[in-house]
Design a protein around this motif. Structure first.
Motif, PDB file in Angstrom:
ATOM      1  N   LEU A  71      27.587  -4.404  69.538  1.00  0.00           N
ATOM      2  CA  LEU A  71      28.698  -3.264  68.958  1.00  0.00           C
ATOM      3  C   LEU A  71      29.424  -3.336  69.555  1.00  0.00           C
ATOM      4  O   LEU A  71      29.718  -4.213  70.927  1.00  0.00           O
ATOM      5  CB  LEU A  71      27.477  -2.124  69.968  1.00  0.00           C
ATOM      6  CG  LEU A  71      27.724  -0.847  69.905  1.00  0.00           C
ATOM      7  CD1 LEU A  71      28.182  -0.213  68.558  1.00  0.00           C
ATOM      8  CD2 LEU A  71      27.271   0.663  70.701  1.00  0.00           C
ATOM      9  N   GLY A 120      29.143  -4.098  64.195  1.00  0.00           N
ATOM     10  CA  GLY A 120      29.404  -2.502  64.477  1.00  0.00           C
ATOM     11  C   GLY A 120      30.568  -2.116  65.197  1.00  0.00           C
ATOM     12  O   GLY A 120      30.605  -2.085  66.793  1.00  0.00           O
ATOM     13  N   ASN A 142      35.088  -9.092  62.673  1.00  0.00           N
ATOM     14  CA  ASN A 142      34.150  -8.730  61.185  1.00  0.00           C
ATOM     15  C   ASN A 142      35.501  -8.577  60.242  1.00  0.00           C
ATOM     16  O   ASN A 142      35.108  -8.224  59.057  1.00  0.00           O
ATOM     17  CB  ASN A 142      33.974  -6.626  61.203  1.00  0.00           C
ATOM     18  CG  ASN A 142      34.891  -5.854  61.582  1.00  0.00           C
ATOM     19  OD1 ASN A 142      36.173  -6.725  60.870  1.00  0.00           O
ATOM     20  ND2 ASN A 142      34.730  -4.588  60.895  1.00  0.00           N
ATOM     21  N   VAL A 161      27.299   3.947  63.481  1.00  0.00           N
ATOM     22  CA  VAL A 161      27.252   1.942  63.822  1.00  0.00           C
ATOM     23  C   VAL A 161      25.911   1.867  63.793  1.00  0.00           C
ATOM     24  O   VAL A 161      25.625   0.925  63.015  1.00  0.00           O
ATOM     25  CB  VAL A 161      28.124   1.262  64.568  1.00  0.00           C
ATOM     26  CG1 VAL A 161      28.094   0.560  64.897  1.00  0.00           C
ATOM     27  CG2 VAL A 161      29.284   2.130  64.176  1.00  0.00           C
ATOM     28  N   PRO A 210      23.160  -3.147  64.089  1.00  0.00           N
ATOM     29  CA  PRO A 210      23.826  -3.711  63.929  1.00  0.00           C
ATOM     30  C   PRO A 210      23.625  -5.763  65.052  1.00  0.00           C
ATOM     31  O   PRO A 210      22.519  -5.116  65.895  1.00  0.00           O
ATOM     32  CB  PRO A 210      25.531  -3.602  64.666  1.00  0.00           C
ATOM     33  CG  PRO A 210      24.333  -2.216  65.457  1.00  0.00           C
ATOM     34  CD  PRO A 210      23.565  -1.450  64.487  1.00  0.00           C
ATOM     35  N   GLN A 266      36.346   7.994  61.954  1.00  0.00           N
ATOM     36  CA  GLN A 266      35.271   7.245  61.632  1.00  0.00           C
ATOM     37  C   GLN A 266      34.380   7.968  61.119  1.00  0.00           C
ATOM     38  O   GLN A 266      33.695   7.786  60.007  1.00  0.00           O
ATOM     39  CB  GLN A 266      34.194   6.723  62.758  1.00  0.00           C
ATOM     40  CG  GLN A 266      33.584   5.611  62.350  1.00  0.00           C
ATOM     41  CD  GLN A 266      33.464   4.425  63.674  1.00  0.00           C
ATOM     42  OE1 GLN A 266      34.261   4.626  64.583  1.00  0.00           O
ATOM     43  NE2 GLN A 266      32.858   3.818  63.378  1.00  0.00           N
ATOM     44  N   MET A 290      23.281   1.343  60.711  1.00  0.00           N
ATOM     45  CA  MET A 290      23.145  -0.314  60.468  1.00  0.00           C
ATOM     46  C   MET A 290      22.825  -0.902  60.941  1.00  0.00           C
ATOM     47  O   MET A 290      22.826  -2.166  60.241  1.00  0.00           O
ATOM     48  CB  MET A 290      24.758  -0.407  60.148  1.00  0.00           C
ATOM     49  CG  MET A 290      26.021   0.432  59.945  1.00  0.00           C
ATOM     50  SD  MET A 290      25.593   0.076  57.693  1.00  0.00           S
ATOM     51  CE  MET A 290      26.321  -0.967  57.906  1.00  0.00           C
ATOM     52  N   ARG A 296      30.121  -7.306  58.241  1.00  0.00           N
ATOM     53  CA  ARG A 296      30.412  -6.052  58.697  1.00  0.00           C
ATOM     54  C   ARG A 296      29.068  -5.339  59.144  1.00  0.00           C
ATOM     55  O   ARG A 296      29.470  -3.723  59.396  1.00  0.00           O
ATOM     56  CB  ARG A 296      31.364  -4.840  57.386  1.00  0.00           C
ATOM     57  CG  ARG A 296      32.432  -6.667  57.655  1.00  0.00           C
ATOM     58  CD  ARG A 296      33.374  -5.871  56.425  1.00  0.00           C
ATOM     59  NE  ARG A 296      34.619  -6.451  56.586  1.00  0.00           N
ATOM     60  CZ  ARG A 296      35.454  -6.271  55.804  1.00  0.00           C
ATOM     61  NH1 ARG A 296      35.527  -6.213  54.588  1.00  0.00           N
ATOM     62  NH2 ARG A 296      36.443  -7.492  55.889  1.00  0.00           N
ATOM     63  N   ARG A 297      28.015  -5.444  58.237  1.00  0.00           N
ATOM     64  CA  ARG A 297      27.278  -4.504  59.250  1.00  0.00           C
ATOM     65  C   ARG A 297      26.376  -5.286  60.188  1.00  0.00           C
ATOM     66  O   ARG A 297      25.773  -4.748  61.058  1.00  0.00           O
ATOM     67  CB  ARG A 297      25.698  -4.845  58.154  1.00  0.00           C
ATOM     68  CG  ARG A 297      24.632  -4.989  58.216  1.00  0.00           C
ATOM     69  CD  ARG A 297      22.610  -5.578  58.079  1.00  0.00           C
ATOM     70  NE  ARG A 297      23.059  -6.280  58.425  1.00  0.00           N
ATOM     71  CZ  ARG A 297      22.416  -5.975  59.816  1.00  0.00           C
ATOM     72  NH1 ARG A 297      21.588  -5.405  60.437  1.00  0.00           N
ATOM     73  NH2 ARG A 297      22.123  -7.362  59.823  1.00  0.00           N
TER      74      ARG A 297
END
Length: 243
Positions: free
Chosen positions: A160, A82, A52, A152, A157, A91, A155, A78-79
């Motif tokens: 993962l 995750g 990322n 996460v 993703p 986090q 978002m 970064r989206r």
């Protein structure tokens, strides 16, 4: 179909001259669940930090769903990637679970009903919806790890990436997390020393050793090769028998 993740000829040396990756090559298809195994110092953390854009390649390329990991694309990367850290307290930092899970999507400009839907859906997927208005520090370690996964998932993703997801979990929490991860419809890369957990959750395993991919195959076949495991300082638990 474009892979969820493609790493080609990735090499990286730290500023002090330590070479961590020597030319890593692999691809992960959409929906695959892959375990990344390897001894300490193999380069696993360095590799994950390239996924990322925390680190950028000294040589080679990383692409996520066809999008190169580079400075101009970091927000979208970064989206799409995750990362779930080994310690959930790295986090979770907001006053409530709701605010923690909403933080990422809100920073993308998502609000209103769409934001609330994402928060509730992500928490429901990890079995933590009932904790939505609780402070994270009031939750057990296993519950906090599930909320970290939800932050996460909110978002939406492409992939993962889980760093040692079973570490420090009691047997019940370990089983509950495995059931949750099995039910997710997302590509998974799981970095772990827990070989039975890798076998339980991932059909494919990579061994990263000495900064290169030393093995890539069905998880059961990789774990059945005692010489391969020994050569890369990996061990199944005493008494564990492959099914």
């Amino acid at each position: 179909m474009t892979p969820s993740l493609e790493v080609r000829r990735l090499a990286y040396a730290y500023p002090d001259g330590t070479q961590a990756l020597f030319g890593v090559d692999f691809a992960i298809g959409r929906g695959e669940r892959v375990a990344l195994l390897g001894p300490n110092g193999a380069g696993k953390t360095t590799l994950v930090m390239h996924l990322n854009g925390i680190l950028t390649a000294g040589h080679g390329t990383v692409t996520v769903a066809g999008l190169p990991v580079e400075k101009g694309s970091l927000k979208e990367i970064r989206r799409r990637v995750g990362l779930v850290f080994q310690d959930p307290d790295d986090q979770l930092f907001m006053p409530t679970v709701r605010e923690d899970v909403a933080f990422g999507p809100a920073n993308l400009g998502i609000g209103g009903e769409e934001l609330q839907h994402r928060v509730k859906d992500a928490l429901e997927r990890v079995g933590m919806l009932e904790a939505i208005d609780r402070p994270p520090h009031h939750l057990s370690f296993g519950q906090r790890r599930r909320v970290a996964v939800a932050t996460v998932l909110a978002m939406e993703p492409e992939i993962l990436v889980l760093d040692e997801p079973s570490s420090n979990l009691d047997p019940a929490s370990r089983r509950e997390l495995a059931e949750i991860l099995r039910g997710l419809d997302v590509t998974v890369l799981m970095v772990t020393h827990d070989l039975p957990y890798a076998l339980e959750l991932c059909d494919r395993a990579l061994i990263l050793s000495g900064g290169v991919i030393a093995a890539d195959g069905p998880t059961r076949e990789v774990l059945a090769d005692a010489e391969l495991l020994a050569a890369h300082r990996l061990e199944l638990p005493y008494g564990f028998a492959l099914p």
